[in-house]
Design a protein around this motif. Structure first.
Motif, PDB file in Angstrom:
ATOM      1  N   GLU A 110     -17.559 -24.519   2.050  1.00 56.40           N
ATOM      2  CA  GLU A 110     -18.584 -24.546   3.096  1.00 56.40           C
ATOM      3  C   GLU A 110     -18.140 -23.878   4.391  1.00 56.40           C
ATOM      4  OE1 GLU A 110     -21.814 -25.612   3.118  1.00 56.40           O
ATOM      5  OE2 GLU A 110     -21.467 -25.584   0.966  1.00 56.40           O
ATOM      6  N   GLY A 111     -16.906 -23.399   4.413  1.00 48.86           N
ATOM      7  CA  GLY A 111     -16.335 -22.885   5.657  1.00 48.86           C
ATOM      8  C   GLY A 111     -17.190 -21.878   6.393  1.00 48.86           C
ATOM      9  N   ASP A 112     -17.802 -20.944   5.670  1.00 42.52           N
ATOM     10  CA  ASP A 112     -18.600 -19.886   6.305  1.00 42.52           C
ATOM     11  C   ASP A 112     -20.087 -20.205   6.343  1.00 42.52           C
ATOM     12  OD1 ASP A 112     -16.456 -18.253   6.894  1.00 42.52           O
ATOM     13  OD2 ASP A 112     -16.521 -17.230   4.963  1.00 42.52           O
ATOM     14  N   ARG A 113     -20.492 -21.342   5.764  1.00 42.69           N
ATOM     15  CA  ARG A 113     -21.920 -21.640   5.676  1.00 42.69           C
ATOM     16  C   ARG A 113     -22.374 -22.750   6.621  1.00 42.69           C
ATOM     17  NH1 ARG A 113     -21.310 -20.877  -0.272  1.00 42.69           N
ATOM     18  NH2 ARG A 113     -21.099 -23.136  -0.507  1.00 42.69           N
ATOM     19  N   SER A 114     -21.459 -23.554   7.092  1.00 41.87           N
ATOM     20  CA  SER A 114     -21.834 -24.675   7.943  1.00 41.87           C
ATOM     21  C   SER A 114     -20.672 -25.018   8.862  1.00 41.87           C
ATOM     22  CB  SER A 114     -22.214 -25.894   7.088  1.00 41.87           C
ATOM     23  OG  SER A 114     -21.047 -26.429   6.457  1.00 41.87           O
ATOM     24  N   VAL A 115     -20.848 -26.080   9.637  1.00 38.13           N
ATOM     25  CA  VAL A 115     -19.795 -26.502  10.566  1.00 38.13           C
ATOM     26  C   VAL A 115     -18.871 -27.537   9.940  1.00 38.13           C
ATOM     27  CG1 VAL A 115     -21.217 -26.029  12.580  1.00 38.13           C
ATOM     28  CG2 VAL A 115     -21.267 -28.307  11.553  1.00 38.13           C
ATOM     29  N   VAL A 116     -19.027 -27.785   8.636  1.00 38.43           N
ATOM     30  CA  VAL A 116     -18.227 -28.816   7.974  1.00 38.43           C
ATOM     31  C   VAL A 116     -16.738 -28.555   8.121  1.00 38.43           C
ATOM     32  CG1 VAL A 116     -17.545 -29.701   5.705  1.00 38.43           C
ATOM     33  CG2 VAL A 116     -19.947 -29.637   6.345  1.00 38.43           C
ATOM     34  N   GLY A 117     -16.328 -27.323   7.810  1.00 40.75           N
ATOM     35  CA  GLY A 117     -14.913 -26.998   7.897  1.00 40.75           C
ATOM     36  C   GLY A 117     -14.361 -27.188   9.295  1.00 40.75           C
ATOM     37  N   GLN A 118     -15.128 -26.749  10.278  1.00 37.33           N
ATOM     38  CA  GLN A 118     -14.705 -26.882  11.673  1.00 37.33           C
ATOM     39  C   GLN A 118     -14.559 -28.351  12.059  1.00 37.33           C
ATOM     40  OE1 GLN A 118     -17.334 -25.016  14.517  1.00 37.33           O
ATOM     41  NE2 GLN A 118     -16.386 -26.039  16.253  1.00 37.33           N
ATOM     42  N   LEU A 119     -15.519 -29.180  11.644  1.00 38.36           N
ATOM     43  CA  LEU A 119     -15.470 -30.598  11.975  1.00 38.36           C
ATOM     44  C   LEU A 119     -14.275 -31.275  11.314  1.00 38.36           C
ATOM     45  CD1 LEU A 119     -19.267 -31.524  11.711  1.00 38.36           C
ATOM     46  CD2 LEU A 119     -17.887 -31.374  13.794  1.00 38.36           C
ATOM     47  N   ILE A 120     -13.998 -30.928  10.068  1.00 39.24           N
ATOM     48  CA  ILE A 120     -12.862 -31.525   9.370  1.00 39.24           C
ATOM     49  C   ILE A 120     -11.560 -31.109  10.034  1.00 39.24           C
ATOM     50  CG2 ILE A 120     -11.538 -31.432   7.213  1.00 39.24           C
ATOM     51  CD1 ILE A 120     -14.156 -31.540   5.714  1.00 39.24           C
ATOM     52  N   PHE A 121     -11.487 -29.840  10.443  1.00 35.86           N
ATOM     53  CA  PHE A 121     -10.270 -29.370  11.100  1.00 35.86           C
ATOM     54  C   PHE A 121     -10.051 -30.115  12.415  1.00 35.86           C
ATOM     55  CE2 PHE A 121      -8.017 -26.576  14.057  1.00 35.86           C
ATOM     56  CZ  PHE A 121      -6.854 -26.334  13.328  1.00 35.86           C
ATOM     57  N   GLU A 122     -11.120 -30.235  13.207  1.00 40.10           N
ATOM     58  CA  GLU A 122     -10.989 -30.838  14.526  1.00 40.10           C
ATOM     59  C   GLU A 122     -10.786 -32.349  14.460  1.00 40.10           C
ATOM     60  OE1 GLU A 122     -14.548 -29.649  16.493  1.00 40.10           O
ATOM     61  OE2 GLU A 122     -13.855 -27.608  16.888  1.00 40.10           O
ATOM     62  N   LYS A 123     -11.523 -33.021  13.574  1.00 39.76           N
ATOM     63  CA  LYS A 123     -11.481 -34.481  13.535  1.00 39.76           C
ATOM     64  C   LYS A 123     -10.447 -35.032  12.566  1.00 39.76           C
ATOM     65  CE  LYS A 123     -16.304 -35.173  14.920  1.00 39.76           C
ATOM     66  NZ  LYS A 123     -17.573 -35.880  14.633  1.00 39.76           N
ATOM     67  N   GLY A 124      -9.997 -34.193  11.633  1.00 40.98           N
ATOM     68  CA  GLY A 124      -9.046 -34.659  10.639  1.00 40.98           C
ATOM     69  C   GLY A 124      -7.685 -34.016  10.769  1.00 40.98           C
ATOM     70  N   VAL A 125      -7.627 -32.727  10.463  1.00 42.56           N
ATOM     71  CA  VAL A 125      -6.344 -32.017  10.433  1.00 42.56           C
ATOM     72  C   VAL A 125      -5.646 -32.058  11.791  1.00 42.56           C
ATOM     73  CG1 VAL A 125      -5.221 -29.807  10.004  1.00 42.56           C
ATOM     74  CG2 VAL A 125      -7.150 -30.509   8.582  1.00 42.56           C
ATOM     75  N   MET A 126      -6.356 -31.692  12.839  1.00 40.26           N
ATOM     76  CA  MET A 126      -5.743 -31.655  14.167  1.00 40.26           C
ATOM     77  C   MET A 126      -5.285 -33.038  14.622  1.00 40.26           C
ATOM     78  SD  MET A 126      -5.056 -28.910  15.806  1.00 40.26           S
ATOM     79  CE  MET A 126      -4.864 -29.661  17.424  1.00 40.26           C
ATOM     80  N   ARG A 127      -6.041 -34.043  14.277  1.00 48.09           N
ATOM     81  CA  ARG A 127      -5.709 -35.396  14.721  1.00 48.09           C
ATOM     82  C   ARG A 127      -4.358 -35.841  14.169  1.00 48.09           C
ATOM     83  NH1 ARG A 127     -10.369 -39.465  13.648  1.00 48.09           N
ATOM     84  NH2 ARG A 127      -9.691 -39.183  11.505  1.00 48.09           N
ATOM     85  N   GLY A 128      -4.152 -35.603  12.865  1.00 46.47           N
ATOM     86  CA  GLY A 128      -2.890 -35.999  12.251  1.00 46.47           C
ATOM     87  C   GLY A 128      -1.721 -35.146  12.703  1.00 46.47           C
TER      88      GLY A 128
END
Length: 215
Positions: A110-128
Motif C-alpha cells: 500500500e506504500g504508493d497507494r495510501s498513507v498506510v505505510g507512512q502512518l506505520i512508519f511514523e507511529k510504529g517503526v519510528m517510535r521503537g
C-alpha cells in the motif's frame, strides 16, 4: 476495568485483524468489517475515521503484543553489547512472526497507494527505533563521541539485524521460523559488526606482535 466503549473498540480491532489477514488490505472493506462486528458503518467510523486508521490501529495492537517488551530490554543494566544482542534477538523473533510478516507485506503493497505505510512508519517503526537512538546516544556520551548521528546509527543496527533473515521470510523463500539458537547467532553477528563499524566495541582489539629487528 475496561469500559464498554473500550471493549467495543478491542472487539472491532480483533474482527478487523481477521478480515485484513484473510483478504488483504485492499480487498477489506469497512462494510464487511462492520457486518462481522455486528453494527453499522456509522458506529465503526465513530471509532476509526478511515480504513487506514483502522489498519494502523490493528498494526499497533499486533506490534504491541509481539514487540511490546523488545525495546524495554534497553533499560536492563549490563554491557551495551549484551543488552543490544538480547534486544536484537527478541526483535528478530518478533519481526519474523507470521502476523507481523503479513502486516508488513500489506503495508509495503500500500506504500504508493495510501498513507498506510507512512502512518506505520511514523507511529510504529519510528517510535521503537527512537528508543534505540536514545540508548545509542548514551553510549556515545559515555565515550565522548560527537562524530556519530545516533539516529543513523540506529538505522544501521536495524539493517544489520534484518539483513540475514527478514527478506527471505517476507518473500516466502523461507516459511519456517528459524530455531532460537540461529536467531541468537544472527543477532550476535549483527551487533558485533555494528560495534566494530562505529568503533564502540568494549574489548580491545588484538595487538599485532612486535616485529623483530632485521625481519
Amino acid at each position: 476495568m475496561r469500559t464498554k466503549s473500550e471493549e467495543r473498540r478491542q472487539h472491532i480491532l480483533a474482527i478487523a485483524a481477521e478480515v485484513f489477514l484473510q483478504v488483504g488490505y485492499e480487498k477489506a472493506s469497512m462494510a464487511e468489517i462492520a457486518q462481522r462486528v455486528g453494527g453499522s458503518k456509522a458506529t465503526l467510523y465513530s471509532y476509526f475515521p478511515s480504513k487506514e486508521e483502522l489498519f494502523v490501529a490493528v498494526m499497533d495492537l499486533s506490534a504491541e503484543r509481539l514487540m511490546g517488551t523488545v525495546f524495554d530490554l534497553l533499560l536492563r543494566p549490563g554491557p551495551p553489547e549484551e543488552v543490544l544482542r538480547e534486544m536484537g534477538r527478541q526483535y528478530i523473533k518478533a519481526l519474523l512472526a507470521p502476523e507481523l510478516v503479513a502486516i508488513g507485506r500489506m503495508a509495503i503493497a500500500e506504500g504508493d497507494r495510501s498513507v498506510v505505510g507512512q502512518l506505520i512508519f511514523e507511529k510504529g517503526v519510528m517510535r521503537g527505533w527512537s528508543l534505540v537512538r536514545d540508548f545509542i546516544q548514551k553510549i556515545l556520551d559515555e565515550r565522548q563521541r560527537s562524530d556519530v548521528d545516533p539516529m543513523i546509527a540506529a538505522w544501521h543496527l536495524k539493517a544489520l539485524l534484518e539483513a540475514e533473515l527478514r527478506e527471505p521470510r517476507m518473500l516466502g523463500a523461507t516459511r519456517k521460523l528459524p530455531p532460537d539458537a540461529a536467531v541468537r547467532e544472527v543477532a550476535a553477528r549483527a551487533v558485533t559488526v555494528w560495534l566494530r563499524g562505529y568503533g564502540l566495541e568494549d574489548a580491545p582489539r588484538p595487538r599485532r606482535p612486535a616485529r623483530r629487528a632485521g625481519t
